[in-house]
Design a protein around this motif. Sequence first.
Motif, PDB file in Angstrom:
ATOM      1  N   ASN A   1      93.200  46.526  34.943  1.00  0.00           N
ATOM      2  CA  ASN A   1      94.004  46.183  36.119  1.00  0.00           C
ATOM      3  C   ASN A   1      94.971  47.317  36.459  1.00  0.00           C
ATOM      4  O   ASN A   1      95.225  47.599  37.642  1.00  0.00           O
ATOM      5  CB  ASN A   1      94.774  44.894  35.873  1.00  0.00           C
ATOM      6  N   PHE A   2      95.515  47.954  35.425  1.00  0.00           N
ATOM      7  CA  PHE A   2      96.424  49.083  35.639  1.00  0.00           C
ATOM      8  C   PHE A   2      95.677  50.232  36.338  1.00  0.00           C
ATOM      9  O   PHE A   2      96.161  50.797  37.323  1.00  0.00           O
ATOM     10  CB  PHE A   2      96.996  49.547  34.297  1.00  0.00           C
ATOM     11  N   ILE A   3      94.476  50.531  35.817  1.00  0.00           N
ATOM     12  CA  ILE A   3      93.678  51.611  36.421  1.00  0.00           C
ATOM     13  C   ILE A   3      93.254  51.221  37.833  1.00  0.00           C
ATOM     14  O   ILE A   3      93.353  52.019  38.781  1.00  0.00           O
ATOM     15  CB  ILE A   3      92.439  51.912  35.553  1.00  0.00           C
ATOM     16  N   TYR A   4      92.771  49.978  37.974  1.00  0.00           N
ATOM     17  CA  TYR A   4      92.282  49.523  39.282  1.00  0.00           C
ATOM     18  C   TYR A   4      93.402  49.549  40.322  1.00  0.00           C
ATOM     19  O   TYR A   4      93.199  49.991  41.459  1.00  0.00           O
ATOM     20  CB  TYR A   4      91.726  48.110  39.155  1.00  0.00           C
ATOM     21  N   GLY A   5      94.607  49.102  39.909  1.00  0.00           N
ATOM     22  CA  GLY A   5      95.728  49.088  40.833  1.00  0.00           C
ATOM     23  C   GLY A   5      96.166  50.483  41.229  1.00  0.00           C
ATOM     24  O   GLY A   5      96.549  50.731  42.388  1.00  0.00           O
ATOM     25  N   ASN A   6      96.126  51.427  40.293  1.00  0.00           N
ATOM     26  CA  ASN A   6      96.572  52.791  40.572  1.00  0.00           C
ATOM     27  C   ASN A   6      95.509  53.624  41.283  1.00  0.00           C
ATOM     28  O   ASN A   6      95.830  54.643  41.905  1.00  0.00           O
ATOM     29  CB  ASN A   6      96.986  53.492  39.279  1.00  0.00           C
ATOM     30  N   LEU A   7      94.247  53.201  41.193  1.00  0.00           N
ATOM     31  CA  LEU A   7      93.193  53.954  41.861  1.00  0.00           C
ATOM     32  C   LEU A   7      93.399  53.982  43.373  1.00  0.00           C
ATOM     33  O   LEU A   7      93.091  54.974  44.032  1.00  0.00           O
ATOM     34  CB  LEU A   7      91.823  53.350  41.552  1.00  0.00           C
ATOM     35  N   THR A   8      93.938  52.894  43.901  1.00  0.00           N
ATOM     36  CA  THR A   8      94.206  52.859  45.344  1.00  0.00           C
ATOM     37  C   THR A   8      95.199  53.955  45.726  1.00  0.00           C
ATOM     38  O   THR A   8      95.012  54.677  46.723  1.00  0.00           O
ATOM     39  CB  THR A   8      94.756  51.482  45.736  1.00  0.00           C
ATOM     40  N   HIS A   9      96.247  54.092  44.899  1.00  0.00           N
ATOM     41  CA  HIS A   9      97.239  55.137  45.161  1.00  0.00           C
ATOM     42  C   HIS A   9      96.639  56.524  44.941  1.00  0.00           C
ATOM     43  O   HIS A   9      96.920  57.461  45.709  1.00  0.00           O
ATOM     44  CB  HIS A   9      98.466  54.949  44.272  1.00  0.00           C
ATOM     45  N   VAL A  10      95.825  56.674  43.889  1.00  0.00           N
ATOM     46  CA  VAL A  10      95.200  57.961  43.619  1.00  0.00           C
ATOM     47  C   VAL A  10      94.297  58.367  44.784  1.00  0.00           C
ATOM     48  O   VAL A  10      94.295  59.538  45.211  1.00  0.00           O
ATOM     49  CB  VAL A  10      94.390  57.907  42.303  1.00  0.00           C
ATOM     50  N   GLN A  11      93.528  57.397  45.294  1.00  0.00           N
ATOM     51  CA  GLN A  11      92.677  57.699  46.444  1.00  0.00           C
ATOM     52  C   GLN A  11      93.512  58.146  47.648  1.00  0.00           C
ATOM     53  O   GLN A  11      93.157  59.087  48.359  1.00  0.00           O
ATOM     54  CB  GLN A  11      91.836  56.475  46.808  1.00  0.00           C
ATOM     55  N   GLU A  12      94.609  57.450  47.852  1.00  0.00           N
ATOM     56  CA  GLU A  12      95.483  57.816  48.978  1.00  0.00           C
ATOM     57  C   GLU A  12      96.083  59.194  48.771  1.00  0.00           C
ATOM     58  O   GLU A  12      96.099  60.024  49.705  1.00  0.00           O
ATOM     59  CB  GLU A  12      96.584  56.763  49.129  1.00  0.00           C
ATOM     60  N   TYR A  13      96.566  59.461  47.541  1.00  0.00           N
ATOM     61  CA  TYR A  13      97.152  60.773  47.255  1.00  0.00           C
ATOM     62  C   TYR A  13      96.102  61.873  47.416  1.00  0.00           C
ATOM     63  O   TYR A  13      96.374  62.942  47.994  1.00  0.00           O
ATOM     64  CB  TYR A  13      97.720  60.814  45.832  1.00  0.00           C
TER      65      TYR A  13
ATOM     66  N   GLY B   1      85.482  57.012  44.646  1.00  0.00           N
ATOM     67  CA  GLY B   1      84.763  55.802  45.052  1.00  0.00           C
ATOM     68  C   GLY B   1      83.955  55.219  43.913  1.00  0.00           C
ATOM     69  O   GLY B   1      83.930  53.992  43.709  1.00  0.00           O
ATOM     70  N   SER B   2      83.307  56.085  43.133  1.00  0.00           N
ATOM     71  CA  SER B   2      82.548  55.618  41.973  1.00  0.00           C
ATOM     72  C   SER B   2      83.468  54.993  40.930  1.00  0.00           C
ATOM     73  O   SER B   2      83.130  53.964  40.329  1.00  0.00           O
ATOM     74  CB  SER B   2      81.766  56.774  41.348  1.00  0.00           C
ATOM     75  N   MET B   3      84.623  55.617  40.712  1.00  0.00           N
ATOM     76  CA  MET B   3      85.589  55.066  39.763  1.00  0.00           C
ATOM     77  C   MET B   3      86.085  53.703  40.226  1.00  0.00           C
ATOM     78  O   MET B   3      86.252  52.780  39.419  1.00  0.00           O
ATOM     79  CB  MET B   3      86.766  56.031  39.599  1.00  0.00           C
ATOM     80  N   HIS B   4      86.293  53.567  41.522  1.00  0.00           N
ATOM     81  CA  HIS B   4      86.732  52.287  42.072  1.00  0.00           C
ATOM     82  C   HIS B   4      85.658  51.218  41.863  1.00  0.00           C
ATOM     83  O   HIS B   4      85.963  50.085  41.451  1.00  0.00           O
ATOM     84  CB  HIS B   4      87.044  52.449  43.566  1.00  0.00           C
ATOM     85  N   MET B   5      84.399  51.586  42.123  1.00  0.00           N
ATOM     86  CA  MET B   5      83.305  50.636  41.906  1.00  0.00           C
ATOM     87  C   MET B   5      83.164  50.283  40.429  1.00  0.00           C
ATOM     88  O   MET B   5      82.935  49.118  40.072  1.00  0.00           O
ATOM     89  CB  MET B   5      81.992  51.232  42.425  1.00  0.00           C
TER      90      MET B   5
END
Length: 358
Positions: free
Chosen positions: A107-119, A162-166
């Motif tokens: 959940n920590f990774i999934y939640g931060n991936l959105t920010h990482v993608q944006e950054y 995108g792959s990491m998010h999936m």
Amino acid sequence: MLSEITELQMRIQQLEKENRILQKKLERANAICLQLEETTRKKESLLRQVIDELKESQASLEKQSRELKQTLTDLKYAQTQLIQAEKMSSLGQLVAGVAHEINNPVNFIYGNLTHVQEYAYNLLLFVQLYRDRYPNPSPEIQALAEELDLEFIQADLPKVLGSMHMGTDRIRQIVLSLRNFSRMDEADSKAVDIHEGIDSTLLILQHRWQDSSAIQVIRDYGSLPLVECYPGQLNQVFMNILANAIDALEEANIKRSDQEIKENPSQITIQTSMMNSKWVKIAISDNGTGMTESVRQRIFDPFFTTKSVGKGTGMGMPISHQIITEKHGGKLDCFSIPGKGTEFIIQIPVQQPVSDAE
């Protein structure tokens, strides 16, 4: 003449005396004969009584022997059930614990991936804007851009993210399914989605069927209401039936060529439907080699198994039968045709009786 008469009379008297003696002897002989007959009858009666008592004792001993054997089987069955229940409870706690521990960092990774993608998007946008504004960078910047292969990074980084998010989303789904499957220690019945339990079980067995193109799983789900049941134990039934189906198909595929498997792939079909407003039916079938009638009739017997030593205890199906029939008040039937396949049909009520629920 007189003497002859006298002699004759004496002879007659003698004969009468002898006759009386013989008569008495005959009477004594008859009495002895009657006594012997009575004694014989008594002995025969006593002998018949002894034989009857021996037969009764033998029948009683045979009955006691059968009862002792049945008691021993029941004790072994109860012991195995307790071990199995404890094992499944421990497995449920273990899976739930592992799922919980995995869930937090995911959940920590999934939640931060959105920010990482944006950054990353913003940084790539900034780099592209910089290159557009300053098309002739200094030699040092140009050399570093070529060394880093900046164009490849700009094209590949969004794909990687995108792959990491999936991937993290897939892990979250797996964790959710594990938590759903691991409800082994829930003592009370509750209304649940039967399809979630089946899907969770298939996920646990995914490494055995999905990674192999030789086995296909077909889900034919009907429209079901929430079913009041003991979800952890019902999942255990799904696990036993599906695992046996996979075992049977894998064993059958060993004897088939790749071409035969391609032309007629092994399949497990799961169908759910409403029998009426009060009963649900779950049918799990495979197109394997099936089983003989003698094997089918013993499939629910404790400790009966056709698997080799170390691969089966013969308790999976008996426990499944008990869970469905005794715990849920339902029915579990097995139908099989040699060379065609096997089908297990589970029938359970939508709502558990009040006495059971309490």
